[in-house]
Design a protein around this motif. Sequence first.
Motif, PDB file in Angstrom:
ATOM      1  N   VAL A  31       3.858   5.687  70.178  1.00  0.00           N
ATOM      2  CA  VAL A  31       4.651   6.761  70.781  1.00  0.00           C
ATOM      3  C   VAL A  31       3.788   7.565  71.739  1.00  0.00           C
ATOM      4  CG1 VAL A  31       6.063   8.789  70.320  1.00  0.00           C
ATOM      5  CG2 VAL A  31       6.061   6.872  68.692  1.00  0.00           C
ATOM      6  N   VAL A  32       4.320   7.834  72.933  1.00  0.00           N
ATOM      7  CA  VAL A  32       3.646   8.691  73.915  1.00  0.00           C
ATOM      8  C   VAL A  32       4.460   9.967  74.079  1.00  0.00           C
ATOM      9  CG1 VAL A  32       2.843   8.911  76.294  1.00  0.00           C
ATOM     10  CG2 VAL A  32       2.696   6.701  75.129  1.00  0.00           C
ATOM     11  N   ILE A  33       3.804  11.111  73.892  1.00  0.00           N
ATOM     12  CA  ILE A  33       4.452  12.413  74.040  1.00  0.00           C
ATOM     13  C   ILE A  33       3.781  13.145  75.190  1.00  0.00           C
ATOM     14  CG2 ILE A  33       4.993  14.611  72.939  1.00  0.00           C
ATOM     15  CD1 ILE A  33       4.834  13.175  70.233  1.00  0.00           C
ATOM     16  N   SER A  34       4.546  13.518  76.192  1.00  0.00           N
ATOM     17  CA  SER A  34       3.993  14.208  77.357  1.00  0.00           C
ATOM     18  C   SER A  34       4.789  15.464  77.701  1.00  0.00           C
ATOM     19  CB  SER A  34       3.943  13.259  78.562  1.00  0.00           C
ATOM     20  OG  SER A  34       5.215  12.716  78.831  1.00  0.00           O
ATOM     21  N   LYS A  35       5.388  16.062  76.678  1.00  0.00           N
ATOM     22  CA  LYS A  35       6.090  17.342  76.846  1.00  0.00           C
ATOM     23  C   LYS A  35       5.935  18.129  75.558  1.00  0.00           C
ATOM     24  CE  LYS A  35      10.006  15.019  77.212  1.00  0.00           C
ATOM     25  NZ  LYS A  35      11.434  14.606  77.317  1.00  0.00           N
ATOM     26  N   PRO A  36       6.003  19.460  75.618  1.00  0.00           N
ATOM     27  CA  PRO A  36       5.917  20.259  74.384  1.00  0.00           C
ATOM     28  C   PRO A  36       7.103  19.970  73.471  1.00  0.00           C
ATOM     29  CG  PRO A  36       5.571  21.631  76.332  1.00  0.00           C
ATOM     30  CD  PRO A  36       6.084  20.315  76.825  1.00  0.00           C
ATOM     31  N   LEU A  37       6.818  19.710  72.199  1.00  0.00           N
ATOM     32  CA  LEU A  37       7.885  19.515  71.215  1.00  0.00           C
ATOM     33  C   LEU A  37       7.297  19.516  69.812  1.00  0.00           C
ATOM     34  CD1 LEU A  37       7.578  16.321  70.154  1.00  0.00           C
ATOM     35  CD2 LEU A  37       8.723  15.841  72.307  1.00  0.00           C
ATOM     36  N   THR A  38       8.199  19.490  68.833  1.00  0.00           N
ATOM     37  CA  THR A  38       7.816  19.357  67.425  1.00  0.00           C
ATOM     38  C   THR A  38       8.411  18.075  66.887  1.00  0.00           C
ATOM     39  OG1 THR A  38       7.648  21.730  67.030  1.00  0.00           O
ATOM     40  CG2 THR A  38       8.059  20.349  65.115  1.00  0.00           C
ATOM     41  N   LEU A  39       7.565  17.296  66.225  1.00  0.00           N
ATOM     42  CA  LEU A  39       7.987  16.043  65.592  1.00  0.00           C
ATOM     43  C   LEU A  39       7.783  16.201  64.099  1.00  0.00           C
ATOM     44  CD1 LEU A  39       8.877  13.083  66.303  1.00  0.00           C
ATOM     45  CD2 LEU A  39       6.461  12.472  66.120  1.00  0.00           C
ATOM     46  N   SER A  82      -0.328  13.501  75.489  1.00  0.00           N
ATOM     47  CA  SER A  82      -1.017  13.380  76.768  1.00  0.00           C
ATOM     48  C   SER A  82      -0.755  14.574  77.672  1.00  0.00           C
ATOM     49  CB  SER A  82      -0.565  12.094  77.471  1.00  0.00           C
ATOM     50  OG  SER A  82      -1.181  11.970  78.730  1.00  0.00           O
ATOM     51  N   SER A  83      -1.795  15.345  77.933  1.00  0.00           N
ATOM     52  CA  SER A  83      -1.796  16.421  78.938  1.00  0.00           C
ATOM     53  C   SER A  83      -0.605  17.352  78.787  1.00  0.00           C
ATOM     54  CB  SER A  83      -1.822  15.815  80.352  1.00  0.00           C
ATOM     55  OG  SER A  83      -2.971  15.027  80.519  1.00  0.00           O
ATOM     56  N   PHE A 112      -3.860  10.869  68.876  1.00  0.00           N
ATOM     57  CA  PHE A 112      -4.850  11.205  69.894  1.00  0.00           C
ATOM     58  C   PHE A 112      -4.305  12.322  70.767  1.00  0.00           C
ATOM     59  CE2 PHE A 112      -7.134   9.535  73.952  1.00  0.00           C
ATOM     60  CZ  PHE A 112      -8.025  10.582  73.887  1.00  0.00           C
ATOM     61  N   TYR A 113      -4.913  13.495  70.651  1.00  0.00           N
ATOM     62  CA  TYR A 113      -4.607  14.614  71.550  1.00  0.00           C
ATOM     63  C   TYR A 113      -5.559  14.530  72.738  1.00  0.00           C
ATOM     64  CZ  TYR A 113      -1.482  17.175  68.377  1.00  0.00           C
ATOM     65  OH  TYR A 113      -0.423  17.575  67.595  1.00  0.00           O
ATOM     66  N   GLU A 114      -5.042  14.108  73.887  1.00  0.00           N
ATOM     67  CA  GLU A 114      -5.854  13.990  75.093  1.00  0.00           C
ATOM     68  C   GLU A 114      -5.478  15.106  76.058  1.00  0.00           C
ATOM     69  OE1 GLU A 114      -7.216  10.541  78.219  1.00  0.00           O
ATOM     70  OE2 GLU A 114      -5.085  10.718  77.756  1.00  0.00           O
ATOM     71  N   GLY A 136      -8.814   8.736  62.272  1.00  0.00           N
ATOM     72  CA  GLY A 136      -7.609   9.430  61.862  1.00  0.00           C
ATOM     73  C   GLY A 136      -6.991  10.187  63.020  1.00  0.00           C
ATOM     74  N   ILE A 137      -7.652  11.269  63.448  1.00  0.00           N
ATOM     75  CA  ILE A 137      -7.175  12.087  64.562  1.00  0.00           C
ATOM     76  C   ILE A 137      -8.332  12.331  65.517  1.00  0.00           C
ATOM     77  CG2 ILE A 137      -6.336  14.369  65.232  1.00  0.00           C
ATOM     78  CD1 ILE A 137      -4.715  14.450  62.703  1.00  0.00           C
ATOM     79  N   ILE A 138      -8.052  12.185  66.817  1.00  0.00           N
ATOM     80  CA  ILE A 138      -9.017  12.513  67.864  1.00  0.00           C
ATOM     81  C   ILE A 138      -8.420  13.614  68.738  1.00  0.00           C
ATOM     82  CG2 ILE A 138     -10.319  11.683  69.847  1.00  0.00           C
ATOM     83  CD1 ILE A 138     -10.084   8.861  68.728  1.00  0.00           C
ATOM     84  N   ALA A 139      -9.243  14.609  69.052  1.00  0.00           N
ATOM     85  CA  ALA A 139      -8.899  15.601  70.069  1.00  0.00           C
ATOM     86  C   ALA A 139     -10.026  15.604  71.091  1.00  0.00           C
ATOM     87  CB  ALA A 139      -8.725  16.982  69.453  1.00  0.00           C
ATOM     88  N   ALA A 140      -9.696  15.306  72.350  1.00  0.00           N
ATOM     89  CA  ALA A 140     -10.693  15.279  73.410  1.00  0.00           C
ATOM     90  C   ALA A 140     -10.156  16.068  74.598  1.00  0.00           C
ATOM     91  CB  ALA A 140     -11.018  13.847  73.821  1.00  0.00           C
ATOM     92  N   ALA A 141     -10.966  17.011  75.113  1.00  0.00           N
ATOM     93  CA  ALA A 141     -10.473  17.848  76.197  1.00  0.00           C
ATOM     94  C   ALA A 141     -11.622  18.419  77.014  1.00  0.00           C
ATOM     95  CB  ALA A 141      -9.619  18.990  75.654  1.00  0.00           C
ATOM     96  N   ASN A 142     -11.409  18.464  78.323  1.00  0.00           N
ATOM     97  CA  ASN A 142     -12.269  19.223  79.232  1.00  0.00           C
ATOM     98  C   ASN A 142     -11.518  20.378  79.868  1.00  0.00           C
ATOM     99  OD1 ASN A 142     -14.801  18.040  78.945  1.00  0.00           O
ATOM    100  ND2 ASN A 142     -14.276  16.352  80.308  1.00  0.00           N
ATOM    101  N   THR A 143     -10.280  20.581  79.468  1.00  0.00           N
ATOM    102  CA  THR A 143      -9.528  21.783  79.819  1.00  0.00           C
ATOM    103  C   THR A 143      -9.357  22.608  78.548  1.00  0.00           C
ATOM    104  OG1 THR A 143      -7.440  20.603  79.439  1.00  0.00           O
ATOM    105  CG2 THR A 143      -8.305  20.623  81.687  1.00  0.00           C
TER     106      THR A 143
END
Length: 254
Positions: A31-39, A82-83, A112-114, A136-143
């Motif tokens: 699944v790709v999520i590219s908008k704010p939401l709750t799942l 994604s973003s 993956f929170y990118e 398990g979970i990755i969070a990677a960000a330069n913003t």
Amino acid sequence: LVGYQTIQAAVNAVPSGSTIEVCPGIYPEQVVISKPLTLTAFTVAASEASNAEVLIQIPAGGATAAVYDPIIGHIFFQILVSSTGPVNITDIAFDGTGNNIPDGWGDLAAIFYEESSGTVDGVSVANEVDYGGGMGIIAAANTVQKVTVENSDFRSFDGLGIWGATDTSSSLTLNVKSNTISDSGNDGVYLLGSVLGTIQSNLVNGSGNGVGMLLDGSAATITANTIIAGTIDGPPNSGIEVNGGSNIVKGNRI
């Protein structure tokens, strides 16, 4: 209410800020999520409650969708955020069995929170196994992003339980609270770069080849955690290892 056959179809259809309630069942998809939401898992009345869960599995034939992140490389995912943000994921289970990722092609993550923000609460992750790259979970960000992982269970993986990574000072805040991380192949929690946040009240039970918590240049507070010796692959290694940064480590039980 509007029904959809897949989680991805629901994500594509709903407007930003929506809540998607997923019915109990098995969902073999990436699944790709590219908008704010709750799942979240669908909540039934107490009188109708059952032990059924929402389980996201690897599709038949293996994981094929992947992204390249400049901080951590190629990542195959079960959910990619994604973003965007915030994206909140609650009460969902993940199983990485059957991913069929060839050795050296990339790592596997349940979530993956990118370059994204959000909260993961009450999830269960198992069997993320990928030649030492199962996460398990990755969070990677330069913003500037903030990710919280809490009240969740991670078990039987061969890489890292929770991994936060950044190349930029003060860009990623990762809060990890009240989780259980067990039977890992490598590190329970790994902070790479100047990651901020609080790692609190977690249980890491068995860190395999690695470290219960590895702080590599981060600026986090590590407190009230319990770390039990890793005995999966030989003698235990470090409970908490600090390689630079400006961390505060206090009140933990090792």
